[in-house]
Design a protein around this motif. Structure first.
Motif, short mmCIF file in Angstrom:
data_model
loop_
_atom_site.label_atom_id
_atom_site.label_comp_id
_atom_site.label_asym_id
_atom_site.label_seq_id
_atom_site.Cartn_x
_atom_site.Cartn_y
_atom_site.Cartn_z
N ALA A 110 22.56 -14.43 61.09
CA ALA A 110 22.82 -15.74 60.78
C ALA A 110 22.45 -16.87 61.58
O ALA A 110 21.66 -17.64 61.31
CB ALA A 110 24.07 -16.09 59.90
N LEU A 111 23.09 -16.64 62.83
CA LEU A 111 22.87 -17.42 63.89
C LEU A 111 21.33 -17.52 64.29
O LEU A 111 20.71 -18.58 64.78
CB LEU A 111 23.47 -17.07 65.19
CG LEU A 111 23.68 -18.07 66.43
CD1 LEU A 111 24.02 -19.44 65.94
CD2 LEU A 111 24.55 -17.31 67.37
N HIS A 112 20.59 -16.28 64.30
CA HIS A 112 19.27 -16.04 64.85
C HIS A 112 18.41 -17.04 63.81
O HIS A 112 17.46 -17.82 64.26
CB HIS A 112 18.78 -14.53 64.42
CG HIS A 112 17.43 -14.44 64.57
ND1 HIS A 112 16.59 -14.62 65.84
CD2 HIS A 112 16.25 -14.05 63.91
CE1 HIS A 112 15.36 -14.30 65.59
NE2 HIS A 112 15.17 -13.93 64.40
N PHE A 113 18.79 -17.01 62.40
CA PHE A 113 17.85 -17.80 61.66
C PHE A 113 18.30 -19.32 61.80
O PHE A 113 17.32 -20.24 61.71
CB PHE A 113 18.40 -17.49 60.17
CG PHE A 113 17.50 -17.98 59.12
CD1 PHE A 113 16.29 -18.52 59.51
CD2 PHE A 113 17.83 -17.79 57.61
CE1 PHE A 113 15.11 -18.84 58.50
CE2 PHE A 113 16.85 -18.38 56.75
CZ PHE A 113 15.53 -18.84 57.19
N LEU A 114 19.65 -19.82 62.09
CA LEU A 114 19.91 -21.03 62.25
C LEU A 114 18.99 -21.81 63.45
O LEU A 114 18.70 -22.75 63.49
CB LEU A 114 21.47 -21.27 62.32
CG LEU A 114 22.38 -21.25 61.17
CD1 LEU A 114 23.70 -21.02 61.56
CD2 LEU A 114 22.26 -22.65 60.19
N GLN A 125 17.77 -27.71 57.57
CA GLN A 125 17.16 -26.85 56.53
C GLN A 125 18.27 -26.13 55.74
O GLN A 125 19.25 -25.66 56.67
CB GLN A 125 16.20 -25.72 56.90
CG GLN A 125 14.85 -26.55 57.54
CD GLN A 125 13.74 -25.53 57.66
OE1 GLN A 125 13.56 -24.53 56.77
NE2 GLN A 125 12.92 -25.66 58.67
N TRP A 126 18.50 -26.40 54.72
CA TRP A 126 19.72 -25.63 53.67
C TRP A 126 19.53 -24.17 53.75
O TRP A 126 20.76 -23.56 53.78
CB TRP A 126 19.56 -26.24 52.30
CG TRP A 126 20.31 -27.51 51.99
CD1 TRP A 126 19.58 -28.80 51.95
CD2 TRP A 126 21.36 -27.82 52.33
NE1 TRP A 126 20.67 -29.56 51.94
CE2 TRP A 126 21.92 -29.16 52.17
CE3 TRP A 126 22.58 -26.97 52.58
CZ2 TRP A 126 22.96 -29.89 52.23
CZ3 TRP A 126 24.20 -27.50 52.59
CH2 TRP A 126 24.18 -29.12 52.26
N TYR A 175 22.72 -18.99 53.91
CA TYR A 175 22.96 -17.68 54.09
C TYR A 175 23.75 -17.67 55.10
O TYR A 175 24.85 -16.33 55.10
CB TYR A 175 21.39 -17.26 54.98
CG TYR A 175 20.58 -16.78 54.07
CD1 TYR A 175 20.72 -16.03 52.74
CD2 TYR A 175 19.28 -17.39 53.99
CE1 TYR A 175 19.59 -15.68 52.23
CE2 TYR A 175 18.22 -17.18 53.26
CZ TYR A 175 18.46 -16.18 52.30
OH TYR A 175 17.25 -15.94 51.27
N THR A 176 24.23 -18.42 56.10
CA THR A 176 25.42 -18.44 57.17
C THR A 176 26.66 -18.58 56.18
O THR A 176 27.52 -17.85 56.37
CB THR A 176 25.36 -19.62 58.01
OG1 THR A 176 23.99 -19.42 58.77
CG2 THR A 176 26.28 -19.33 59.02
N VAL A 177 26.65 -19.59 55.32
CA VAL A 177 28.06 -19.69 54.40
C VAL A 177 28.18 -18.28 53.71
O VAL A 177 29.34 -17.93 53.48
CB VAL A 177 27.66 -20.77 53.59
CG1 VAL A 177 28.55 -20.93 52.70
CG2 VAL A 177 27.81 -22.26 54.31
#
Length: 205
Positions: free
Chosen positions: A162-166, A173-174, A179-181
């Motif tokens: 999730a952090l990688h994507f953030l 971006q939502w 995904y993180t939530v």
């Protein structure tokens, strides 16, 4: 009643076909890239899509226990297949980056300088022992208690994913936030909150 019906149906569906079906999306997305269906930068789009599928796999694996405990739907027999397939997608995502995107140039420099790559590589490194021990022989050799403790590292992998994507996306971006939530929520459902509150009250008295 609905959960019971679902479980009765699932008992007749083995897990092994998942391993056969798993490569099909990868072949399909590469075929779209080869045939020019992915625009001017197919490598980036393939890389992104494989990363998304890997994240979906992590979320699916995390959802197995809450589905059983909260809704009574038992998908435990599919969890190992989900984990192995998720590793396959992560590995394909990594290879796409190495071979098609950066073409093995300045790899170590990128890992060190770009935080999203550092985090992604950390998640992949943790996944390697999990993938290698996702078999009955490993469970017998390690024992179920140690094996379960090792595979709880999946939680760290999911958070790192999730952090990688953030870190990867630019601006607000939502999609990565949602995904993180979802991942944090699924992990929070594993916590015995009532037990923690009770322990805290006892400690305060």
């Amino acid at each position: 009643m609905i959960a019971q019906t679902i479980n009765q149906t699932l008992r007749k569906v083995p897990a092994w076909p998942l391993y056969i079906l798993a490569p099909i999306p990868v072949v399909w997305i590469y075929w779209l890239g080869i045939t020019g269906e992915l625009g001017v930068d197919p490598a980036k789009k393939i890389e992104h899509q494989l990363g998304l599928w890997a994240l979906w796999g992590l979320i699916a694996g995390l959802a197995v226990t809450p589905l059983r405990e909260k809704l009574g739907v038992n998908l435990i027999k599919y969890r190992r297949a989900i984990g192995v397939i998720t590793f396959f997608y992560v590995f394909a995502h990594l290879l796409t980056w190495l071979v098609l995107d950066v073409q093995f140039q300045n790899v170590w420099a990128d890992i060190v300088k770009r935080w999203y790559i550092t985090v992604g590589m950390a998640g992949f490194a943790i996944m390697i022992p999990l993938a290698l021990t996702s078999n009955n022989l490993a469970i017998r050799k390690m024992g179920p208690v140690i094996w379960r403790k090792l595979h709880k590292a999946t939680y760290a992998v999911a958070l790192l994913g999730a952090l990688h994507f953030l870190l990867l996306v630019k601006g607000f971006q939502w999609e990565p936030i949602l995904y993180t939530v979802a991942i944090v929520g699924l992990l929070a459902m594993r916590v015995n909150w009532s037990g923690l509150l009770a322990s805290r009250k006892v400690a305060e008295t």
